[in-house]
Design a protein around this motif. Sequence first.
Motif, PDB file in Angstrom:
ATOM      1  N   ASP A  17       0.817  -1.217   0.000  1.00  0.00           N
ATOM      2  CA  ASP A  17       0.000   0.000   0.000  1.00  0.00           C
ATOM      3  C   ASP A  17       0.847   1.262   0.000  1.00  0.00           C
ATOM      4  N   ILE A  18       1.858   1.332   0.881  1.00  0.00           N
ATOM      5  CA  ILE A  18       2.602   2.595   0.968  1.00  0.00           C
ATOM      6  C   ILE A  18       3.517   2.801  -0.237  1.00  0.00           C
ATOM      7  N   ARG A  19       4.008   1.728  -0.834  1.00  0.00           N
ATOM      8  CA  ARG A  19       4.818   1.894  -2.050  1.00  0.00           C
ATOM      9  C   ARG A  19       3.967   2.507  -3.153  1.00  0.00           C
TER      10      ARG A  19
ATOM     11  N   GLY B  16      14.278   9.409   6.867  1.00  0.00           N
ATOM     12  CA  GLY B  16      15.260   9.036   5.854  1.00  0.00           C
ATOM     13  C   GLY B  16      16.668   8.997   6.411  1.00  0.00           C
ATOM     14  N   ARG B  17      17.026  10.010   7.178  1.00  0.00           N
ATOM     15  CA  ARG B  17      18.365  10.081   7.792  1.00  0.00           C
ATOM     16  C   ARG B  17      18.595   8.863   8.693  1.00  0.00           C
ATOM     17  N   ASN B  18      17.620   8.518   9.500  1.00  0.00           N
ATOM     18  CA  ASN B  18      17.796   7.411  10.429  1.00  0.00           C
ATOM     19  C   ASN B  18      17.769   6.053   9.731  1.00  0.00           C
TER      20      ASN B  18
ATOM     21  N   GLY C  36       2.177   1.513  15.019  1.00  0.00           N
ATOM     22  CA  GLY C  36       1.634   0.472  14.159  1.00  0.00           C
ATOM     23  C   GLY C  36       1.495   0.837  12.700  1.00  0.00           C
ATOM     24  N   LYS C  37       1.906   2.059  12.317  1.00  0.00           N
ATOM     25  CA  LYS C  37       1.803   2.503  10.926  1.00  0.00           C
ATOM     26  C   LYS C  37       3.197   2.608  10.318  1.00  0.00           C
ATOM     27  N   LEU C  38       3.374   2.056   9.115  1.00  0.00           N
ATOM     28  CA  LEU C  38       4.654   2.184   8.423  1.00  0.00           C
ATOM     29  C   LEU C  38       4.755   3.570   7.801  1.00  0.00           C
ATOM     30  N   LEU C  39       5.900   4.227   8.038  1.00  0.00           N
ATOM     31  CA  LEU C  39       6.145   5.578   7.540  1.00  0.00           C
ATOM     32  C   LEU C  39       6.973   5.562   6.264  1.00  0.00           C
ATOM     33  N   GLY C  40       7.746   4.497   6.098  1.00  0.00           N
ATOM     34  CA  GLY C  40       8.630   4.375   4.952  1.00  0.00           C
ATOM     35  C   GLY C  40       9.491   3.146   5.106  1.00  0.00           C
ATOM     36  N   PHE C  41      10.342   2.950   4.118  1.00  0.00           N
ATOM     37  CA  PHE C  41      11.216   1.776   4.134  1.00  0.00           C
ATOM     38  C   PHE C  41      12.451   2.032   3.296  1.00  0.00           C
TER      39      PHE C  41
ATOM     40  N   PHE D 248      21.195   0.549  -2.877  1.00  0.00           N
ATOM     41  CA  PHE D 248      20.315   1.110  -1.855  1.00  0.00           C
ATOM     42  C   PHE D 248      19.174   1.877  -2.491  1.00  0.00           C
ATOM     43  N   GLY D 249      17.983   1.750  -1.907  1.00  0.00           N
ATOM     44  CA  GLY D 249      16.825   2.550  -2.296  1.00  0.00           C
ATOM     45  C   GLY D 249      16.005   2.879  -1.060  1.00  0.00           C
ATOM     46  N   ILE D 250      15.283   4.000  -1.113  1.00  0.00           N
ATOM     47  CA  ILE D 250      14.529   4.450   0.059  1.00  0.00           C
ATOM     48  C   ILE D 250      13.231   5.112  -0.373  1.00  0.00           C
ATOM     49  N   CYS D 251      12.181   4.920   0.413  1.00  0.00           N
ATOM     50  CA  CYS D 251      10.863   5.515   0.162  1.00  0.00           C
ATOM     51  C   CYS D 251      10.275   5.963   1.500  1.00  0.00           C
ATOM     52  N   ILE D 252       9.840   7.218   1.573  1.00  0.00           N
ATOM     53  CA  ILE D 252       9.234   7.756   2.786  1.00  0.00           C
ATOM     54  C   ILE D 252       7.919   8.425   2.395  1.00  0.00           C
TER      55      ILE D 252
END
Length: 180
Positions: free
Chosen positions: A30-32, A114-116, A78-83, A100-104
């Motif tokens: 869903d978040i992607r 993102g930094r963390n 309980g909610k995903l913010l990013g990955f 590496f890839g990132i999505c927020i």
Amino acid sequence: MKIQPAAFSVKGMSYVIRSTLPGDAAALSDIRLQIDGETEFMDRERGEGFIDPAGFEEIIRTDTEEARNLFLVAEAEGKLLGFCRCQGSALKRLSHQVEFGICILKEFWGYGVGRNLLQETVSWADAAGVEKIGLHVLETNTTAIRLYETFGFEQEGLLRRDKRLSDGQFYNTIVMGRLK
């Protein structure tokens, strides 16, 4: 590969960064999809390259088993913010590096997510003996570029006229890498 969860509190928001679990698959799907529609910094438009929950379950399983893969999520209440995800190669000549890839989710930009996620990834890579982390970033994503540079990433190349965005114009993609 898995990491120990790490807790963060930024601007009054508390969240945990942890390895993915099979139960995250539906939320990741869903978040992607949502993230792909929120920004043009991603390679995909909303709905392109869709990964259903079963597809994410397989990715999670593989990334948990493979020593050169890492799949992390940021979660609050309980909610995903990013990955973010690192994927290594089974090829011997490429075994020293990961991509590496990132999505927020856009509503959580500015909270250090993102930094963390990147910090946890770099710490894992250093401990795991990964010699190089590579990534691609759209030239207009200057906030991400500055963040990557603070972690020692350097520009390695430029993919000219790599993406055509909604304005009809072509944009370059910067290839960056961090060497241990």
